[in-house]
Design an enzyme around this catalytic site. Sequence first.
Site, PDB file in Angstrom:
ATOM      1  N   ARG A 159     -13.466  -5.280   2.957  1.00 43.50           N
ATOM      2  CA  ARG A 159     -12.366  -5.149   3.908  1.00 43.50           C
ATOM      3  C   ARG A 159     -12.772  -5.337   5.364  1.00 43.50           C
ATOM      4  O   ARG A 159     -12.047  -4.914   6.270  1.00 43.50           O
ATOM      5  CB  ARG A 159     -11.771  -3.740   3.754  1.00 43.50           C
ATOM      6  CG  ARG A 159     -11.309  -3.420   2.377  1.00 43.50           C
ATOM      7  CD  ARG A 159      -9.841  -3.637   2.222  1.00 43.50           C
ATOM      8  NE  ARG A 159      -9.110  -2.801   3.147  1.00 43.50           N
ATOM      9  CZ  ARG A 159      -8.252  -3.245   4.054  1.00 43.50           C
ATOM     10  NH1 ARG A 159      -8.022  -4.516   4.206  1.00 43.50           N
ATOM     11  NH2 ARG A 159      -7.609  -2.384   4.829  1.00 43.50           N
TER      12      ARG A 159
ATOM     13  N   TYR B 246      -2.915  11.816   7.026  1.00 42.90           N
ATOM     14  CA  TYR B 246      -3.094  10.385   7.238  1.00 42.90           C
ATOM     15  C   TYR B 246      -2.055   9.522   6.512  1.00 42.90           C
ATOM     16  O   TYR B 246      -1.683   9.813   5.388  1.00 42.90           O
ATOM     17  CB  TYR B 246      -4.484   9.972   6.730  1.00 42.90           C
ATOM     18  CG  TYR B 246      -4.658   8.480   6.669  1.00 42.90           C
ATOM     19  CD1 TYR B 246      -4.836   7.765   7.842  1.00 42.90           C
ATOM     20  CD2 TYR B 246      -4.574   7.797   5.466  1.00 42.90           C
ATOM     21  CE1 TYR B 246      -4.962   6.385   7.808  1.00 42.90           C
ATOM     22  CE2 TYR B 246      -4.699   6.411   5.421  1.00 42.90           C
ATOM     23  CZ  TYR B 246      -4.885   5.722   6.599  1.00 42.90           C
ATOM     24  OH  TYR B 246      -4.991   4.367   6.572  1.00 42.90           O
TER      25      TYR B 246
ATOM     26  N   TRP C  79     -12.036  11.744   8.795  1.00 41.64           N
ATOM     27  CA  TRP C  79     -10.704  11.179   9.017  1.00 41.64           C
ATOM     28  C   TRP C  79     -10.661   9.796   8.454  1.00 41.64           C
ATOM     29  O   TRP C  79     -11.549   9.010   8.650  1.00 41.64           O
ATOM     30  CB  TRP C  79     -10.305  11.118  10.500  1.00 41.64           C
ATOM     31  CG  TRP C  79      -8.864  10.691  10.557  1.00 41.64           C
ATOM     32  CD1 TRP C  79      -7.776  11.480  10.279  1.00 41.64           C
ATOM     33  CD2 TRP C  79      -8.359   9.377  10.818  1.00 41.64           C
ATOM     34  NE1 TRP C  79      -6.626  10.728  10.340  1.00 41.64           N
ATOM     35  CE2 TRP C  79      -6.941   9.427  10.661  1.00 41.64           C
ATOM     36  CE3 TRP C  79      -8.944   8.160  11.133  1.00 41.64           C
ATOM     37  CZ2 TRP C  79      -6.111   8.321  10.836  1.00 41.64           C
ATOM     38  CZ3 TRP C  79      -8.124   7.038  11.310  1.00 41.64           C
ATOM     39  CH2 TRP C  79      -6.710   7.133  11.170  1.00 41.64           C
TER      40      TRP C  79
ATOM     41  N   ARG D 220       0.858  -1.184   0.000  1.00 43.92           N
ATOM     42  CA  ARG D 220       0.000   0.000   0.000  1.00 43.92           C
ATOM     43  C   ARG D 220       0.891   1.230   0.000  1.00 43.92           C
ATOM     44  O   ARG D 220       1.821   1.318   0.816  1.00 43.92           O
ATOM     45  CB  ARG D 220      -0.890  -0.006   1.255  1.00 43.92           C
ATOM     46  CG  ARG D 220      -1.832   1.170   1.309  1.00 43.92           C
ATOM     47  CD  ARG D 220      -2.689   1.131   2.562  1.00 43.92           C
ATOM     48  NE  ARG D 220      -2.191   2.051   3.549  1.00 43.92           N
ATOM     49  CZ  ARG D 220      -2.917   2.500   4.582  1.00 43.92           C
ATOM     50  NH1 ARG D 220      -4.154   2.094   4.757  1.00 43.92           N
ATOM     51  NH2 ARG D 220      -2.400   3.336   5.461  1.00 43.92           N
TER      52      ARG D 220
ATOM     53  N   GLU E 151     -13.685  -1.376   5.994  1.00 44.73           N
ATOM     54  CA  GLU E 151     -13.054  -1.583   7.303  1.00 44.73           C
ATOM     55  C   GLU E 151     -13.897  -1.032   8.445  1.00 44.73           C
ATOM     56  O   GLU E 151     -13.733  -1.456   9.580  1.00 44.73           O
ATOM     57  CB  GLU E 151     -11.632  -1.002   7.335  1.00 44.73           C
ATOM     58  CG  GLU E 151     -11.567   0.504   7.226  1.00 44.73           C
ATOM     59  CD  GLU E 151     -10.148   1.042   7.210  1.00 44.73           C
ATOM     60  OE1 GLU E 151      -9.325   0.502   6.463  1.00 44.73           O
ATOM     61  OE2 GLU E 151      -9.877   2.000   7.952  1.00 44.73           O
TER      62      GLU E 151
ATOM     63  N   GLU F 156      -4.237  -7.531   4.960  1.00 42.75           N
ATOM     64  CA  GLU F 156      -3.312  -6.471   5.377  1.00 42.75           C
ATOM     65  C   GLU F 156      -2.494  -6.972   6.569  1.00 42.75           C
ATOM     66  O   GLU F 156      -3.049  -7.546   7.505  1.00 42.75           O
ATOM     67  CB  GLU F 156      -4.135  -5.246   5.794  1.00 42.75           C
ATOM     68  CG  GLU F 156      -3.316  -4.040   6.182  1.00 42.75           C
ATOM     69  CD  GLU F 156      -4.212  -2.857   6.543  1.00 42.75           C
ATOM     70  OE1 GLU F 156      -5.394  -3.069   6.888  1.00 42.75           O
ATOM     71  OE2 GLU F 156      -3.733  -1.713   6.477  1.00 42.75           O
TER      72      GLU F 156
ATOM     73  N   GLU G 267      -8.784   1.945  -2.096  1.00 41.22           N
ATOM     74  CA  GLU G 267      -9.597   1.619  -0.912  1.00 41.22           C
ATOM     75  C   GLU G 267     -10.298   2.858  -0.361  1.00 41.22           C
ATOM     76  O   GLU G 267      -9.730   3.951  -0.369  1.00 41.22           O
ATOM     77  CB  GLU G 267      -8.643   1.040   0.146  1.00 41.22           C
ATOM     78  CG  GLU G 267      -9.301   0.769   1.473  1.00 41.22           C
ATOM     79  CD  GLU G 267      -8.284   0.447   2.562  1.00 41.22           C
ATOM     80  OE1 GLU G 267      -7.113   0.166   2.239  1.00 41.22           O
ATOM     81  OE2 GLU G 267      -8.666   0.485   3.733  1.00 41.22           O
TER      82      GLU G 267
ATOM     83  N   ASP H 123      -5.036   3.884  -0.183  1.00 45.27           N
ATOM     84  CA  ASP H 123      -6.194   4.092   0.702  1.00 45.27           C
ATOM     85  C   ASP H 123      -6.597   5.570   0.670  1.00 45.27           C
ATOM     86  O   ASP H 123      -5.822   6.436   1.079  1.00 45.27           O
ATOM     87  CB  ASP H 123      -5.783   3.674   2.126  1.00 45.27           C
ATOM     88  CG  ASP H 123      -6.954   3.600   3.079  1.00 45.27           C
ATOM     89  OD1 ASP H 123      -8.035   4.139   2.752  1.00 45.27           O
ATOM     90  OD2 ASP H 123      -6.792   3.004   4.162  1.00 45.27           O
TER      91      ASP H 123
ATOM     92  N   HIS I 239      -9.103   6.761   2.379  1.00 44.16           N
ATOM     93  CA  HIS I 239      -9.598   7.037   3.728  1.00 44.16           C
ATOM     94  C   HIS I 239     -10.864   7.881   3.766  1.00 44.16           C
ATOM     95  O   HIS I 239     -10.972   8.828   4.556  1.00 44.16           O
ATOM     96  CB  HIS I 239      -8.481   7.641   4.586  1.00 44.16           C
ATOM     97  CG  HIS I 239      -8.362   6.929   5.889  1.00 44.16           C
ATOM     98  ND1 HIS I 239      -8.633   7.514   7.092  1.00 44.16           N
ATOM     99  CD2 HIS I 239      -8.048   5.653   6.157  1.00 44.16           C
ATOM    100  CE1 HIS I 239      -8.477   6.629   8.054  1.00 44.16           C
ATOM    101  NE2 HIS I 239      -8.123   5.488   7.506  1.00 44.16           N
TER     102      HIS I 239
END
Length: 404
Positions: free
Chosen positions: A285, A159, A404, A147, A264, A341, A238, A212, A214
């Site tokens: 995920r 991030y 976030w 990643r 996630e 991951e 992602e 990612d 996010h």
Amino acid sequence: MKITKVQVIVHCPARNFVTVKVHSDQGVYGLGDATLNGRELAVSKYIEEYLTPSLIGKSPFDTEDIWQFFYKGVYWRRGAVNMTAIGAIDIALWDLKAKLLNVPLYQLLGGKSRNKILTYCHGHGTSFEDTIEKVLEKKEAGYEAIRVQSGIPGLDKIYGMNTKKGAKYEPAIAAETPFEEEWDTSKYLNHVPRLFEKVREAVGDEVHLLHDGHHRLTPIEAARLGKELEPFHLFWLEDLVAGEMQESFRLIRNHTTTPLALGEVFNTMFDCKTLLEEELIDHLRMAVSHGGGITPMKKIAALAELHHVKISPHGPSDISPIGIAAALHLVTAINNFGVHEYMGYEEQTLEAFPHAFKWEKGYLHLDETPGLGVDINMDLVDKYPYKKAFLPVNRLTDGTMFHW
Ligand code: KDG
Ligand code: MG
């Protein structure tokens, strides 16, 4: 056979974890991971006050009925705290059941569908050069999937960065209130395609590259990013947009062939039902611990299989080795596995959770240890007491509160 006692252990071996230990009258116990980053005490209290009393006296073999009892019985269904608590109990019961039957857990879930589990790590840097160096280091270490996140010129605190050499990814910061980061979407959107052009050129075509977002883009911004990254053949993009609006993925999907990953922060089947049924993503995920445990994740994996979606579990260092092992046993047994991951753990965490799974040359390996194959070192619990820590929050550069 009866459940006799449930212990909820809150400890901080390098970072906070909540571990559930379910004891049986056979002298055997099972372990579950109840860690919810930044909200640990909410889950530990929930288990102690509301789940434990109903468990005592039940048979640890009745995983389906116990799961349904907690899921349907709460009335206030779903939610991260509730589902992480139920998930921890469910994982501990499957661990206990497999130990009592003297088999590794995957044997109860369908047996072995594969011999080893593909992993991806994080190759994060501050600049283009630094990121390329980190990605090449990971490739050298044996990772086949990496990643890639990097610093963005003009944004100081963002991030996915880890500036300390050798340090593991750790976004939670010990404090009484959350740390504030900053964000600018147009700077990000201009930067990422340039980053991947350089990284792909440096690592060649063999390594899988992931990224990612996010949850920070709108659907049309996500569509632009997906399209612009197509020449660099990413394994996935992602969490491009917040997952609450599953329908947003229709627009993204119509614009790009870059594979999409999400989930996630999901905790039930209903968070991903439209995504799966309409085949809007390629990888789901969800972590087993945050998705309510093995019992529902096995059903979610079956629905995903029907729609060509792979199960690619979330595996940051804020999921304990118990939670990781639960996912490893699940993805060993199912056919539709993608990638897991894995970023490893700090030394204190490894000491706190002796475990049988091993990482070698880009893959995680399970052995024949009965149950999950993870233990907790009770002698270290008092040595590393809980320290309140929060995930950061995020504001745009003009001060507007953001994702976030
Ligand atoms: O606790 C939140 C982290 O686990 C999250 O930031 C990690 O996005 C993440 C990832 O993909 O691992
Ligand atoms: Mg993520």
